[in-house]
Design a protein around this motif. Structure first.
Motif, PDB file in Angstrom:
ATOM      1  N   ASP A   1      44.925  45.461  50.581  1.00 48.44           N
ATOM      2  CA  ASP A   1      43.927  44.396  50.638  1.00 48.44           C
ATOM      3  C   ASP A   1      44.141  43.339  49.565  1.00 48.44           C
ATOM      4  OD1 ASP A   1      43.370  46.331  48.757  1.00 48.44           O
ATOM      5  OD2 ASP A   1      41.203  46.098  48.872  1.00 48.44           O
ATOM      6  N   ASP A   2      45.109  43.574  48.663  1.00 44.86           N
ATOM      7  CA  ASP A   2      45.442  42.602  47.632  1.00 44.86           C
ATOM      8  C   ASP A   2      46.633  41.725  48.013  1.00 44.86           C
ATOM      9  OD1 ASP A   2      43.440  43.017  45.862  1.00 44.86           O
ATOM     10  OD2 ASP A   2      44.616  44.138  44.394  1.00 44.86           O
ATOM     11  N   ILE A   3      47.228  41.967  49.171  1.00 41.51           N
ATOM     12  CA  ILE A   3      48.366  41.132  49.568  1.00 41.51           C
ATOM     13  C   ILE A   3      48.137  40.423  50.898  1.00 41.51           C
ATOM     14  CG2 ILE A   3      50.039  42.545  48.296  1.00 41.51           C
ATOM     15  CD1 ILE A   3      50.918  43.732  50.998  1.00 41.51           C
ATOM     16  N   CYS A   4      47.157  40.877  51.695  1.00 38.26           N
ATOM     17  CA  CYS A   4      46.945  40.234  52.991  1.00 38.26           C
ATOM     18  C   CYS A   4      45.553  40.533  53.534  1.00 38.26           C
ATOM     19  CB  CYS A   4      47.996  40.706  54.000  1.00 38.26           C
ATOM     20  SG  CYS A   4      47.907  42.468  54.378  1.00 38.26           S
ATOM     21  N   ASP A   5      45.149  39.724  54.485  1.00 37.59           N
ATOM     22  CA  ASP A   5      43.940  39.963  55.275  1.00 37.59           C
ATOM     23  C   ASP A   5      44.352  40.104  56.733  1.00 37.59           C
ATOM     24  OD1 ASP A   5      41.889  39.855  53.301  1.00 37.59           O
ATOM     25  OD2 ASP A   5      42.111  37.670  53.221  1.00 37.59           O
ATOM     26  N   MET A   6      43.600  40.894  57.472  1.00 35.31           N
ATOM     27  CA  MET A   6      43.915  41.080  58.882  1.00 35.31           C
ATOM     28  C   MET A   6      43.227  39.998  59.705  1.00 35.31           C
ATOM     29  SD  MET A   6      43.506  44.444  61.307  1.00 35.31           S
ATOM     30  CE  MET A   6      44.615  45.389  60.273  1.00 35.31           C
ATOM     31  N   LEU A   7      44.028  39.253  60.442  1.00 36.17           N
ATOM     32  CA  LEU A   7      43.502  38.191  61.293  1.00 36.17           C
ATOM     33  C   LEU A   7      43.189  38.702  62.690  1.00 36.17           C
ATOM     34  CD1 LEU A   7      42.835  35.162  61.573  1.00 36.17           C
ATOM     35  CD2 LEU A   7      45.220  34.801  62.252  1.00 36.17           C
TER      36      LEU A   7
ATOM     37  N   VAL B   1      47.432  35.615  47.633  1.00 38.14           N
ATOM     38  CA  VAL B   1      48.135  35.652  46.347  1.00 38.14           C
ATOM     39  C   VAL B   1      48.237  37.122  45.945  1.00 38.14           C
ATOM     40  CG1 VAL B   1      48.066  35.004  43.918  1.00 38.14           C
ATOM     41  CG2 VAL B   1      47.275  33.394  45.667  1.00 38.14           C
ATOM     42  N   PRO B   2      49.474  37.639  45.761  1.00 39.15           N
ATOM     43  CA  PRO B   2      49.646  39.093  45.615  1.00 39.15           C
ATOM     44  C   PRO B   2      48.908  39.684  44.428  1.00 39.15           C
ATOM     45  CG  PRO B   2      51.744  38.001  46.012  1.00 39.15           C
ATOM     46  CD  PRO B   2      50.742  36.923  45.743  1.00 39.15           C
ATOM     47  N   GLY B   3      48.350  40.853  44.694  1.00 40.67           N
ATOM     48  CA  GLY B   3      47.783  41.661  43.627  1.00 40.67           C
ATOM     49  C   GLY B   3      48.804  42.701  43.201  1.00 40.67           C
ATOM     50  N   ARG B   4      48.396  43.959  43.194  1.00 42.37           N
ATOM     51  CA  ARG B   4      49.287  45.008  42.694  1.00 42.37           C
ATOM     52  C   ARG B   4      49.112  46.266  43.528  1.00 42.37           C
ATOM     53  NH1 ARG B   4      49.860  46.080  36.130  1.00 42.37           N
ATOM     54  NH2 ARG B   4      52.103  46.520  36.165  1.00 42.37           N
ATOM     55  N   PHE B   5      50.210  47.015  43.684  1.00 45.73           N
ATOM     56  CA  PHE B   5      50.160  48.328  44.326  1.00 45.73           C
ATOM     57  C   PHE B   5      49.954  49.393  43.251  1.00 45.73           C
ATOM     58  CE2 PHE B   5      52.793  47.563  48.473  1.00 45.73           C
ATOM     59  CZ  PHE B   5      51.763  46.764  48.949  1.00 45.73           C
TER      60      PHE B   5
ATOM     61  N   ARG C   1      46.358  42.792  37.198  1.00 44.68           N
ATOM     62  CA  ARG C   1      46.310  43.057  38.641  1.00 44.68           C
ATOM     63  C   ARG C   1      46.847  41.875  39.443  1.00 44.68           C
ATOM     64  NH1 ARG C   1      40.703  44.615  41.877  1.00 44.68           N
ATOM     65  NH2 ARG C   1      41.534  44.495  44.019  1.00 44.68           N
ATOM     66  N   SER C   2      46.620  40.665  38.985  1.00 47.54           N
ATOM     67  CA  SER C   2      47.105  39.468  39.673  1.00 47.54           C
ATOM     68  C   SER C   2      48.538  39.161  39.273  1.00 47.54           C
ATOM     69  CB  SER C   2      46.213  38.273  39.343  1.00 47.54           C
ATOM     70  OG  SER C   2      46.800  37.065  39.802  1.00 47.54           O
ATOM     71  N   ILE C   3      49.319  38.677  40.219  1.00 50.61           N
ATOM     72  CA  ILE C   3      50.708  38.318  39.931  1.00 50.61           C
ATOM     73  C   ILE C   3      50.789  37.185  38.909  1.00 50.61           C
ATOM     74  CG2 ILE C   3      50.872  36.670  41.845  1.00 50.61           C
ATOM     75  CD1 ILE C   3      53.789  37.512  42.179  1.00 50.61           C
ATOM     76  N   LEU C   4      49.795  36.313  38.871  1.00 50.12           N
ATOM     77  CA  LEU C   4      49.826  35.199  37.924  1.00 50.12           C
ATOM     78  C   LEU C   4      49.786  35.707  36.487  1.00 50.12           C
ATOM     79  CD1 LEU C   4      47.358  32.765  39.742  1.00 50.12           C
ATOM     80  CD2 LEU C   4      49.864  32.819  39.855  1.00 50.12           C
ATOM     81  N   HIS C   5      48.957  36.697  36.223  1.00 52.08           N
ATOM     82  CA  HIS C   5      48.872  37.273  34.881  1.00 52.08           C
ATOM     83  C   HIS C   5      50.148  38.030  34.536  1.00 52.08           C
ATOM     84  CE1 HIS C   5      44.211  37.239  35.445  1.00 52.08           C
ATOM     85  NE2 HIS C   5      44.680  36.058  35.049  1.00 52.08           N
ATOM     86  N   ARG C   6      50.749  38.674  35.522  1.00 56.75           N
ATOM     87  CA  ARG C   6      51.996  39.401  35.252  1.00 56.75           C
ATOM     88  C   ARG C   6      53.133  38.429  34.934  1.00 56.75           C
ATOM     89  NH1 ARG C   6      50.199  42.274  39.801  1.00 56.75           N
ATOM     90  NH2 ARG C   6      51.894  41.467  41.129  1.00 56.75           N
ATOM     91  N   LEU C   7      53.189  37.324  35.642  1.00 57.85           N
ATOM     92  CA  LEU C   7      54.231  36.334  35.375  1.00 57.85           C
ATOM     93  C   LEU C   7      54.094  35.764  33.968  1.00 57.85           C
ATOM     94  CD1 LEU C   7      54.336  34.424  38.801  1.00 57.85           C
ATOM     95  CD2 LEU C   7      56.048  36.004  37.897  1.00 57.85           C
TER      96      LEU C   7
END
Length: 680
Positions: free
Chosen positions: A548-554, A602-606, A657-663
């Motif tokens: 649920d941190d990388i996609c939503d189901m359409l 916007v990717p989160g984390r596994f 958890r957010s890719i922005l913070h990891r970058l």
């Protein structure tokens, strides 16, 4: 249970003594000094001779060792020139490459592989693949001397005699025929005439399309072109060097300019004149015309397991279209397309025949494929390909792996995983199986533990390949160890003390509906406890969150059912598939495959957590009782749910958890720095 996981000397016709062929040997770090060359050969008897057991191979005469990179076009041409240099009018014969000291590293019970060459006839078309194939097969290559004029019919008879001798020596093993262009026609003819023999056919750009190719028109005007200028046509330049003429000059020093490439290949062009003189080419063109007509009239009789390898940039034959035609004509055929490869795909750098055979599920040592005993672990190159496939997902989600020690303490890393099997990993199946790649390759790289997954039959069916844009889409799953989910395969894996990955929720869980993330769809009754206890397997419950941190189901399955004509696609997806849990009712019974439409975020984390190990060793008698087995089953399910709950709560504490913070963290500490997470 479903969708899991990342995928003797042969006899021949021979005279009393072996006759060595002098060829250039390949580099081998483990070469024995007593074995100066890795080639041996035996001359054939005449085409009228009787098949006899072949004498023990003897070392060939000393040859120069080529050092450096893996062989390619240039090495092939030079080695072929040495073989063709000896005045020799025939007859055809078999020779065997002795890789790294011969058959010492060969798999027990390895089947025989007979390589049937293309237009050149030299038999060195597999020169780049000898080392790997020699470990999987008892491999012999057909050499047709330059001046030999054995007819197509006689060549078929010669190969037939060898096949019959092999069948009498090892009746329970298949015989592999790897044929290239005209060699593929010979292979098909042999199979059509010997329907009671167990064959596996590997057809590389087969010459059955000759009548629709440029070669037919080219063969008509060859007599008008003086020798050796017949090799200056674009078609034969392509035969020598694949797509080298399509390579663009580079100015950054990372590659060679076209002029440098051409200059480097000029000596090879001169050598090629020795291998393919005009009169030999004219003879081979006539043979190919005869062979194509003969085989095309008998395709209906071929029932052998067949794999067609088709180059998308083949300038000699319309191989891509021919592969589709054969796929629709032959009864047991699959295809693999290689869009950017040329006619001599076997000599091109990015192609590996052994990997292709394994990925297609075509390696077996008995009459039926045994997905457990016939499995060959991935090589470093294959593992790297598996990692590359999921590299973007892994980078974007930066998986956090946690494990639980026997005392119940949760730690970062995999210290809590047992190091010896049998082990059964049981957990939640993320949407679309997103967790599989990071899970399997991550555990393998960190611990050396190779996880074998019980997978949905959809990954192994021909119909599923035909629905995919790329027919090899599921090959890496097989290479990484996926097996069809059956009780027999489950039994065999545990009996061999493997680490087995099982998703009781199966396809229903991996293709869940909107709002059903992290919900388990397990059967009410135990499916795996008694099998695990029979072998004393350690059960590891685990959870994985992050979908649920990388996609939503359409669009989910319910949305697709509302679309007109969806029933047609649904039938195509599931009509040939093995039905799972047919004795169940309700949601659990629905293990059909269907599409979903997702929108990225916007990717989160596994996050992964492996729960406390549950031992079954010594409890086999106790767990034969259905009630006790059911109690343990519900306990495992409860542990998986606890793992999911733990991760969903703890990830809220992760500042990265957010890719922005990891970058930002990696920009400050280096791109290879391990990004912190919450305290377990």
């Amino acid at each position: 249970m479903a969708a899991a996981a990342a995928a003797a000397t042969p006899s021949a016709v021979a005279p009393p003594g072996p006759r060595p062929l002098a060829v250039r040997a390949q580099p081998c770090a483990q070469r024995r000094r007593a074995l100066p060359s890795r080639w041996t050969a035996s001359a054939s008897a005449s085409s009228r001779g009787r098949a006899r057991p072949r004498p023990r191979p003897q070392p060939a005469s000393p040859a120069t060792v080529v050092s450096g990179r893996r062989s390619g076009v240039r090495e092939y041409v030079e080695a072929a020139r040495e073989m063709a240099r000896r005045p020799d009018g025939g007859p055809p014969r078999w020779f065997s490459p002795l890789e790294c000291g011969g058959a010492g590293g060969r798999i027990p019970g390895a089947p025989t592989l007979l390589y049937l060459p293309g237009i050149d006839g030299v038999g060195l078309g597999l020169i780049r693949h000898h080392e790997r194939l020699a470990k999987m097969f008892d491999m012999w290559c057909l050499h047709i001397p330059v001046k030999d004029r054995t007819t197509f019919e006689r060549l078929v008879e010669y190969v037939e005699r060898t096949v019959r001798s092999e069948r009498s020596r090892a009746p329970d093993r298949p015989v592999y025929l790897v044929g290239e262009s005209v060699g593929a026609c010979i292979a098909l003819a042999v199979v059509a005439r010997n329907r009671d023999t167990d064959f596996v056919l590997i057809l590389v750009n087969p010459g059955t399309s000759f009548h629709r190719s440029q070669l037919q028109s080219l063969s008509a005007c060859l007599d008008l072109v003086p020798d050796p200028f017949h090799l200056s046509t674009p078609q034969f330049l392509n035969f020598l060097a694949g797509n080298f003429m399509k390579m663009r000059p580079t100015s950054d020093g990372a590659g060679q300019a076209l002029s440098e490439i051409t200059t480097g290949l000029l000596p090879s062009l001169m050598y090629l004149a020795d291998i393919l003189p005009k009169e030999s080419i004219v003879w081979k063109m006539k043979m190919l015309r005869t062979a194509s007509s003969f085989v095309n009239s008998r395709l209906h009789a071929i029932k052998a397991q067949t794999l067609v390898l088709a180059s998308g940039s083949d300038e000699l034959l319309p191989s891509r279209e021919e592969a589709e035609r054969l796929n629709g004509t032959l009864q047991n055929c699959r295809i693999r397309h290689f869009r950017d490869n040329g006619h001599k795909i076997l000599l091109e750098d990015e192609f590996d025949l052994a990997t292709t055979i394994k990925g297609a599920g075509y390696y077996r040592r008995s009459r039926q494929t045994d997905f457990v005993s016939d499995y060959l672990p991935p090589t470093p190159d294959e593992l790297e390909k598996a990692i590359d496939r999921d590299r973007v997902l892994t980078y974007a989600t930066d998986p956090v792996m946690l494990s639980t020690l026997p005392d119940g303490k949760i730690v970062r890393g995999l210290a809590g995983l047992p190091r010896e099997g049998p082990v059964l990993l049981v957990g939640y199946h993320m949407l679309m199986g997103f967790e599989l790649g990071p899970l399997v390759t991550g555990v393998l790289r960190s611990t050396g533990i190779h996880i074998r997954g019980l997978a949905h039959p959809f990954l192994f069916s021909k119909s599923s390949e035909q629905l995919m844009p790329d027919s090899s889409a599921h090959d890496l799953h097989r290479i990484m160890g996926a097996v069809p989910v059956t009780p027999v395969n489950f039994y065999k894996l545990l009996s061999e003390k493997q680490f087995v990955l099982l998703y009781p929720g199966g396809a229903r869980e991996a293709l869940h509906r909107k709002g059903e993330e992290y919900k388990l769809f397990w059967p009410e009754q135990s499916e795996f406890v008694r099998m695990a206890s029979r072998f004393g397997a350690t059960i590891i419950p685990f959870g994985a969150v992050g979908e649920d941190d990388i996609c939503d189901m359409l669009l989910d399955y319910n949305d697709f059912l509302k679309l007109p004509f969806y029933d047609i696609l649904d039938k195509r997806l599931n009509e040939d598939g093995l039905k799972l849990r047919t004795d169940f009712t309700g949601e659990i019974k629905n293990q059909d495959m269907h599409p979903v439409v997702l929108t990225p975020k916007v990717p989160g984390r596994f996050y992964f957590v492996f729960g406390k190990p549950i031992e079954t060793r010594g409890r086999e008698k106790e767990l034969r009782d259905k009630e006790k087995a059911q109690h343990l089953y519900l306990h495992v399910k409860s542990e998986v749910e606890s793992c999911l709950k733990y991760l969903k709560e703890k990830r809220e504490e992760d500042p990265y958890r957010s890719i922005l913070h990891r970058l930002l963290y990696q920009a400050a500490h280096g791109s290879d720095a391990e990004v912190p997470t919450f305290e377990p």
